[in-house]
Design an enzyme around this catalytic site. Sequence first.
Site, PDB file in Angstrom:
ATOM      1  N   VAL A 180      -2.266   7.209 -37.910  1.00  0.00           N
ATOM      2  CA  VAL A 180      -1.508   6.718 -36.835  1.00  0.00           C
ATOM      3  C   VAL A 180      -1.662   7.697 -35.611  1.00  0.00           C
ATOM      4  O   VAL A 180      -1.877   7.528 -34.227  1.00  0.00           O
ATOM      5  CB  VAL A 180      -0.120   6.399 -37.256  1.00  0.00           C
ATOM      6  CG1 VAL A 180       0.716   5.747 -35.939  1.00  0.00           C
ATOM      7  CG2 VAL A 180      -0.147   5.188 -37.996  1.00  0.00           C
ATOM      8  N   ASN A 239       5.862  -6.077 -42.016  1.00  0.00           N
ATOM      9  CA  ASN A 239       4.718  -5.677 -43.329  1.00  0.00           C
ATOM     10  C   ASN A 239       5.230  -6.601 -44.514  1.00  0.00           C
ATOM     11  O   ASN A 239       4.491  -7.210 -45.386  1.00  0.00           O
ATOM     12  CB  ASN A 239       4.843  -4.362 -43.311  1.00  0.00           C
ATOM     13  CG  ASN A 239       3.669  -3.666 -42.511  1.00  0.00           C
ATOM     14  OD1 ASN A 239       2.930  -4.590 -41.830  1.00  0.00           O
ATOM     15  ND2 ASN A 239       3.700  -2.518 -42.515  1.00  0.00           N
ATOM     16  N   CYS A 265       0.346   1.037 -46.439  1.00  0.00           N
ATOM     17  CA  CYS A 265       1.667   0.603 -45.624  1.00  0.00           C
ATOM     18  C   CYS A 265       2.305  -0.593 -46.500  1.00  0.00           C
ATOM     19  O   CYS A 265       3.422  -0.612 -46.916  1.00  0.00           O
ATOM     20  CB  CYS A 265       1.169  -0.166 -44.291  1.00  0.00           C
ATOM     21  SG  CYS A 265       1.139   1.140 -43.105  1.00  0.00           S
TER      22      CYS A 265
HETATM   23  C1  UDX Z   1      -1.394  -3.047 -42.466  1.00  0.00           C
HETATM   24  C2  UDX Z   1      -0.417  -3.783 -41.417  1.00  0.00           C
HETATM   25  O1  UDX Z   1      -1.348  -4.885 -41.079  1.00  0.00           O
HETATM   26  C3  UDX Z   1      -0.329  -3.007 -39.985  1.00  0.00           C
HETATM   27  O2  UDX Z   1       0.191  -3.843 -39.194  1.00  0.00           O
HETATM   28  C4  UDX Z   1       0.506  -1.642 -40.391  1.00  0.00           C
HETATM   29  O3  UDX Z   1       0.975  -1.396 -39.323  1.00  0.00           O
HETATM   30  C5  UDX Z   1      -0.263  -0.919 -41.392  1.00  0.00           C
HETATM   31  O4  UDX Z   1      -0.427  -2.043 -42.580  1.00  0.00           O
HETATM   32  P1  UDX Z   1      -3.525  -2.115 -43.149  1.00  0.00           P
HETATM   33  O5  UDX Z   1      -2.862  -1.528 -44.266  1.00  0.00           O
HETATM   34  O6  UDX Z   1      -4.535  -1.437 -42.419  1.00  0.00           O
HETATM   35  O7  UDX Z   1      -2.387  -2.604 -42.246  1.00  0.00           O
HETATM   36  O8  UDX Z   1      -4.201  -3.547 -43.880  1.00  0.00           O
HETATM   37  P2  UDX Z   1      -4.193  -4.971 -43.517  1.00  0.00           P
HETATM   38  O9  UDX Z   1      -5.334  -5.538 -43.105  1.00  0.00           O
HETATM   39  O10 UDX Z   1      -2.942  -5.557 -43.116  1.00  0.00           O
HETATM   40  O11 UDX Z   1      -4.343  -5.684 -45.198  1.00  0.00           O
HETATM   41  C6  UDX Z   1      -3.386  -5.079 -45.986  1.00  0.00           C
HETATM   42  C7  UDX Z   1      -3.845  -5.493 -47.468  1.00  0.00           C
HETATM   43  O12 UDX Z   1      -3.578  -6.808 -47.530  1.00  0.00           O
HETATM   44  C8  UDX Z   1      -5.290  -5.255 -47.747  1.00  0.00           C
HETATM   45  O13 UDX Z   1      -5.524  -4.706 -49.253  1.00  0.00           O
HETATM   46  C9  UDX Z   1      -5.952  -6.490 -47.875  1.00  0.00           C
HETATM   47  O14 UDX Z   1      -7.044  -6.676 -48.384  1.00  0.00           O
HETATM   48  C10 UDX Z   1      -4.892  -7.434 -47.951  1.00  0.00           C
HETATM   49  N1  UDX Z   1      -5.038  -8.936 -47.739  1.00  0.00           N
HETATM   50  C11 UDX Z   1      -4.866  -9.192 -46.189  1.00  0.00           C
HETATM   51  C12 UDX Z   1      -5.070  -9.900 -48.639  1.00  0.00           C
HETATM   52  O15 UDX Z   1      -4.925  -9.878 -49.626  1.00  0.00           O
HETATM   53  N2  UDX Z   1      -5.267 -11.149 -48.033  1.00  0.00           N
HETATM   54  C13 UDX Z   1      -4.988 -11.383 -46.390  1.00  0.00           C
HETATM   55  O16 UDX Z   1      -5.051 -12.616 -46.120  1.00  0.00           O
HETATM   56  C14 UDX Z   1      -4.866 -10.416 -45.758  1.00  0.00           C
END
Ligand code: UDX
Length: 440
Positions: A11, A215, A267
């Site tokens: 970040v 989140n 996260c």
């Molecule tokens: C997340 C939040 O989106 C972001 O706003 C925060 O501040 C940090 O955490 P990130 O961890 O980078 O971001 O990933 P993100 O794209 O949100 O996906 C999180 C997880 O959910 C991933 O493992 C992804 O594969 C999974 N996911 C996401 C699903 O299984 N299905 C979905 O529809 C979306």
Amino acid sequence: MKVGVIGGGYVGLVSASCFAKLGFNTMILENDKRKINKIQRAISPIYEDQLDSLLKLTIIQNGNLSITNDRDLFFKNSDIIFICLPTPSQSNGEIDLNYILKELMELGKLISKSNKFKFIIIKSSVVPGSTSGIIKSTLEVYSNKKVGFDFGLGVNPEFLMEGQAINNFFNPDRIVIGTLDQKTKTVLSKLYESFNCPKLFVTLDEAEMIKYVSNSFLATKISFINQIANLSENFNINMDNIVDGIGTDKRISKQFLRSGLGFGGSCFPKDVLALYNLSKQYDSTISILKKTLEINNYQPLRVVKLLKNQFDLKNKNISLLGLSFKPGTDDIREAPSLKIVKELIKYDCNISVYDPAHKNTKLPSHQYLHICESIEEVLNNSDAAILVTEWDEFKSLEPVNFSNMNNKLIIDGRRILDPNIYHNSNVKLITIGNSRINSS
Ligand code: UDX
């Protein structure tokens, strides 16, 4: 206005380089010398789209960004200081504020000796009540000065998705600004004045809560759709049609409704757990969050169960396509792949893994785990392949790509392969959330 960022991690580094691109003179305070050395040469220590070129621009070309381990120099150079330090989960699920508090003690001492009004802004995820409580009191005790009179204090959470963090920084849906005092509100408004999105001015506690609720809500959406997908496998249902059907309702939206192996990363698992624990402490248990986590822990194990329905897993060669918790990153924190590996090891499987972000990774070698450099290599002699991460490279796979497998069985844990192409082929494709239309 000069910007300081404490912590050159994910970040901190992204935010600092983006502030520098916006034209602010920005300095990072970091204690890891190897990281400093890399960043000074404009080499990103993390795998993040566009970050290398942004570092080249801000460190080498326009010189707006610098990094140091000299706290005095950093303090002198910064008017507004963002705290971007980790808040890891402790064994009881609560967040560990120690990295932040240790730094705030040092900052407090520097504030006590300074006659300039500095602004301390918390960007790290901290549970509601942290900034108005222990963070504020630590700064006031160590500086012997008062928030609002001698220095400013705010909360400005980040919503950056790994792999898209720079784009998210410059095109946010909203900017959340939590403050106690008018001066901090004014200075943060000025800092973000070039952004066109809604800016929400709220209390410190509200800003912290917004981050955790965002989140937790998104994570709960994923667990919810995963259970719907599990049920849908009993019917002639394609989950894409279900998501289209519900997601076109603007109140629901299609985002974060991709079913599969569940969520990982630094996260979602940590934040859901922290909010759940906080709610228990206040006797207002948010029980749905416990289910969100339970469902998420189950999804990767379910894939192994599906495999077990196909054959005896003992000593089989299993290939994993993907290791990172999602595409566009090399981050494996809380990745579903790790849960699958752990489960497969119980059956003495030989596991081969290929991930485009980990071709050259020297992961600790394990008797059962082999890191491969190509799709061809990972599939060679395999008894089954599990598609774990939805990298673009895997989306175009066709039956012919699986020809060197021993037993041509694919479990698509991310629903990216088109079952129609596999129908009438010699490759058996099982897609999570789609089993009735699977080819065999
Ligand atoms: C997340 C939040 O989106 C972001 O706003 C925060 O501040 C940090 O955490 P990130 O961890 O980078 O971001 O990933 P993100 O794209 O949100 O996906 C999180 C997880 O959910 C991933 O493992 C992804 O594969 C999974 N996911 C996401 C699903 O299984 N299905 C979905 O529809 C979306």
